[in-house]
Enzyme design. Structure first.
Site, PDB file in Angstrom:
ATOM      1  N   GLY A  84     -28.102  -5.877  24.328  1.00  0.00           N
ATOM      2  CA  GLY A  84     -28.029  -6.726  23.142  1.00  0.00           C
ATOM      3  C   GLY A  84     -27.473  -5.995  21.945  1.00  0.00           C
ATOM      4  O   GLY A  84     -26.646  -6.533  21.198  1.00  0.00           O
TER       5      GLY A  84
ATOM      6  N   TYR B  39     -29.407  -9.713  46.018  1.00  0.00           N
ATOM      7  CA  TYR B  39     -28.005 -10.028  45.746  1.00  0.00           C
ATOM      8  C   TYR B  39     -27.166  -8.758  45.681  1.00  0.00           C
ATOM      9  O   TYR B  39     -27.681  -7.652  45.499  1.00  0.00           O
ATOM     10  CB  TYR B  39     -27.849 -10.825  44.444  1.00  0.00           C
ATOM     11  CG  TYR B  39     -28.512 -10.216  43.231  1.00  0.00           C
ATOM     12  CD1 TYR B  39     -27.844  -9.319  42.412  1.00  0.00           C
ATOM     13  CD2 TYR B  39     -29.817 -10.568  42.881  1.00  0.00           C
ATOM     14  CE1 TYR B  39     -28.445  -8.783  41.293  1.00  0.00           C
ATOM     15  CE2 TYR B  39     -30.428 -10.037  41.769  1.00  0.00           C
ATOM     16  CZ  TYR B  39     -29.744  -9.144  40.967  1.00  0.00           C
ATOM     17  OH  TYR B  39     -30.355  -8.609  39.862  1.00  0.00           O
TER      18      TYR B  39
ATOM     19  N   ALA C  88     -31.177 -10.635  29.182  1.00  0.00           N
ATOM     20  CA  ALA C  88     -30.023 -10.007  28.533  1.00  0.00           C
ATOM     21  C   ALA C  88     -29.077 -11.054  27.974  1.00  0.00           C
ATOM     22  O   ALA C  88     -28.487 -10.864  26.903  1.00  0.00           O
ATOM     23  CB  ALA C  88     -29.293  -9.103  29.522  1.00  0.00           C
TER      24      ALA C  88
ATOM     25  N   HIS D 260     -28.030 -10.393  36.307  1.00  0.00           N
ATOM     26  CA  HIS D 260     -27.172 -11.580  36.393  1.00  0.00           C
ATOM     27  C   HIS D 260     -26.522 -11.823  35.033  1.00  0.00           C
ATOM     28  O   HIS D 260     -27.192 -11.714  34.001  1.00  0.00           O
ATOM     29  CB  HIS D 260     -27.998 -12.824  36.734  1.00  0.00           C
ATOM     30  CG  HIS D 260     -28.628 -12.798  38.087  1.00  0.00           C
ATOM     31  ND1 HIS D 260     -28.641 -13.895  38.914  1.00  0.00           N
ATOM     32  CD2 HIS D 260     -29.290 -11.830  38.761  1.00  0.00           C
ATOM     33  CE1 HIS D 260     -29.285 -13.610  40.041  1.00  0.00           C
ATOM     34  NE2 HIS D 260     -29.690 -12.354  39.954  1.00  0.00           N
TER      35      HIS D 260
ATOM     36  N   GLU E  57     -29.081   4.911  18.644  1.00  0.00           N
ATOM     37  CA  GLU E  57     -29.785   4.903  19.922  1.00  0.00           C
ATOM     38  C   GLU E  57     -30.595   6.190  20.074  1.00  0.00           C
ATOM     39  O   GLU E  57     -30.096   7.282  19.808  1.00  0.00           O
ATOM     40  CB  GLU E  57     -28.783   4.769  21.064  1.00  0.00           C
ATOM     41  CG  GLU E  57     -29.300   5.046  22.456  1.00  0.00           C
ATOM     42  CD  GLU E  57     -30.467   4.165  22.851  1.00  0.00           C
ATOM     43  OE1 GLU E  57     -31.382   4.677  23.531  1.00  0.00           O
ATOM     44  OE2 GLU E  57     -30.465   2.958  22.500  1.00  0.00           O
ATOM     45  N   GLN E  58     -31.843   6.048  20.527  1.00  0.00           N
ATOM     46  CA  GLN E  58     -32.698   7.223  20.645  1.00  0.00           C
ATOM     47  C   GLN E  58     -32.331   8.132  21.813  1.00  0.00           C
ATOM     48  O   GLN E  58     -32.565   9.341  21.766  1.00  0.00           O
ATOM     49  CB  GLN E  58     -34.157   6.797  20.773  1.00  0.00           C
ATOM     50  CG  GLN E  58     -34.495   6.031  22.035  1.00  0.00           C
ATOM     51  CD  GLN E  58     -35.984   5.661  22.097  1.00  0.00           C
ATOM     52  OE1 GLN E  58     -36.777   6.124  21.292  1.00  0.00           O
ATOM     53  NE2 GLN E  58     -36.338   4.810  23.044  1.00  0.00           N
TER      54      GLN E  58
ATOM     55  N   ARG F 155     -26.744  -3.166  36.184  1.00  0.00           N
ATOM     56  CA  ARG F 155     -26.920  -3.114  34.736  1.00  0.00           C
ATOM     57  C   ARG F 155     -26.184  -1.919  34.125  1.00  0.00           C
ATOM     58  O   ARG F 155     -25.581  -2.029  33.050  1.00  0.00           O
ATOM     59  CB  ARG F 155     -28.414  -3.022  34.392  1.00  0.00           C
ATOM     60  CG  ARG F 155     -28.689  -3.013  32.889  1.00  0.00           C
ATOM     61  CD  ARG F 155     -30.129  -2.631  32.593  1.00  0.00           C
ATOM     62  NE  ARG F 155     -30.409  -2.680  31.163  1.00  0.00           N
ATOM     63  CZ  ARG F 155     -30.096  -1.717  30.300  1.00  0.00           C
ATOM     64  NH1 ARG F 155     -29.461  -0.634  30.734  1.00  0.00           N
ATOM     65  NH2 ARG F 155     -30.389  -1.840  29.021  1.00  0.00           N
TER      66      ARG F 155
ATOM     67  N   ASP G 157     -35.037  -8.799  23.199  1.00  0.00           N
ATOM     68  CA  ASP G 157     -36.431  -8.551  23.577  1.00  0.00           C
ATOM     69  C   ASP G 157     -37.300  -8.152  22.401  1.00  0.00           C
ATOM     70  O   ASP G 157     -38.528  -8.299  22.466  1.00  0.00           O
ATOM     71  CB  ASP G 157     -36.494  -7.448  24.640  1.00  0.00           C
ATOM     72  CG  ASP G 157     -36.144  -7.944  26.030  1.00  0.00           C
ATOM     73  OD1 ASP G 157     -35.962  -9.168  26.197  1.00  0.00           O
ATOM     74  OD2 ASP G 157     -36.050  -7.120  26.954  1.00  0.00           O
TER      75      ASP G 157
END
Length: 380
Positions: free
Chosen positions: A16, A217, A309, A48, A35-36, A109, A296
């Site tokens: 996100g 999948y 996501a 997906h 970003e940590q 991912r 989230d």
């Protein structure tokens, strides 16, 4: 110690946060991403990406690359885990392209995240920044990080997940609730899976007996990588870690003596991990002052709709549209329009996902997959 002044600071470079940065830059708004983690890592497993988000990736030039990497399931199947009887068959594949305006893909991912990160302006991406303090002032927000650096931002977007520090600043410290469910995640031994001689559909949701299921999948276009995730009721989560190791023995105890394809998935299991699913109630607010939440951090959900996501990325495009329309100086108006536009949809997806009923029986998924956050009317 260093101090940097920016217009927009995004905290959290997950799916996100990366989407928010890309979409804000696409609108001419220069956002910095903090970003940590010390560097990018190929984390996670399968995910997906519905047509509702592939259309957003098209807008920023990433759709074709994602489609080249990911697998393209023709159906979402729901089957009985013992008999194999089909409970629902939801068309995807070419139908998704024609009906919803973009493909439906399943992908690792880490591959999706890498594609997003590589496309960002790297000078605006800052790793090794773990947020330690937030101080909202009259004209800006002061962010302090454990590496000793300080960032002064006009606006701050919290894309830092279910344990968001930005959320804590808005609503206070409150741990999420354990949902009573855990998920097992496994990338399978492909040689062993193929040696079963069975045919594996690229997107199947299994096992509805006794409230358990396995979804399996492919995560690559050439189907060289296959993945499953489970949903299993569990009374407690007594571990400090965010996940723990599981085992094939545990999987056999949980899903053994099922349909032959389920048994083959378990037999091809090598390394498997177990994760808790956490819940939060819909938030009373999404923004306050110069702070705003997405994904989230704002509306965490169990993964049963495969839309967590996707909702974060839809949030990102609507927020970028709102800030572009009002200008960042009128951020209060932008944040209000953003929340009014997104709240009902995100809450509905959150509620259905947590209930674990999505596509269990035949239903029309067009309200999810056909949605276009790029053009949906802004509520205000």
């Amino acid at each position: 110690m260093s101090e940097e002044q920016v217009d927009i600071a995004i905290v959290g470079a997950g799916l996100g946060g990366a989407a928010a940065m890309a979409l804000l830059h696409h609108k001419g708004l220069k956002a910095h991403l903090f970003e940590q983690a010390p560097a990018f890592d190929r984390l996670g497993a399968g995910i997906h990406i519905g047509p509702n988000v592939m259309k957003i990736f098209r807008e920023i030039g990433l759709e074709d690359r994602m489609a080249q990497i990911g697998a393209h399931p023709d159906f979402w199947f729901s089957r009985d885990g013992n008999t194999g009887d089909y409970r629902s068959k939801i068309k995807l594949g070419d139908y998704a392209k024609s009906e919803y305006g973009a493909p439906y893909i399943t992908i690792h991912r880490g591959d999706m995240h890498a594609t997003q990160i590589e496309a960002l302006p790297q000078d605006y991406l800052h790793y090794g920044h773990c947020l330690s303090g937030v101080e909202e002032r009259e004209n800006d927000v002061k962010l302090s990080f454990t590496n000793g650096s300080t960032v002064i931002a006009k606006l701050v977007i919290g894309a830092d997940g279910i344990n968001s520090k930005i959320r804590e600043e808005l609503l206070g410290v409150e741990k999420p609730r354990f949902s009573g469910w855990v998920g097992h995640r496994c990338l399978l031994d492909m040689d062993k899976l193929k040696s079963s001689g069975l045919e594996f559909e690229t997107c199947v949701k299994w096992w509805w007996d006794r409230s358990k299921h396995i979804m399996a999948y492919a995560t690559k276009n050439d189907e060289s990588e296959y993945y499953y995730v489970t949903g299993v009721p569990d009374q407690t989560w007594d571990h400090e870690a965010s996940w723990i190791e599981s085992s094939r023995d545990e999987m056999e105890a949980t899903f053994g003596n099922s349909h032959p394809v389920v048994n083959a998935l378990i037999d091809a299991t090598t390394e498997v991990t177990k994760w808790p699913f956490w819940n939060r109630d819909p938030l009373s607010l999404w923004s306050q002052g110069r702070l705003c939440l997405l994904g989230d951090a704002c509306h965490p959900m169990r993964p049963h709709m495969a839309q967590g996501a996707c909702m974060a990325i839809e949030d990102a495009v609507v927020l970028a549209r709102c800030l572009s329309a009002t200008g960042i100086e009128d951020y209060a108006n932008a944040f209000e329009i953003y929340e009014n536009t997104r709240r009902e949809r995100a809450t509905e997806v959150q509620t259905i996902s947590n209930a674990n009923t999505w596509l269990k029986e035949p239903e029309d998924p067009s309200w999810v997959y056909g949605h276009n956050a790029l053009t949906t009317p802004l509520a205000g």
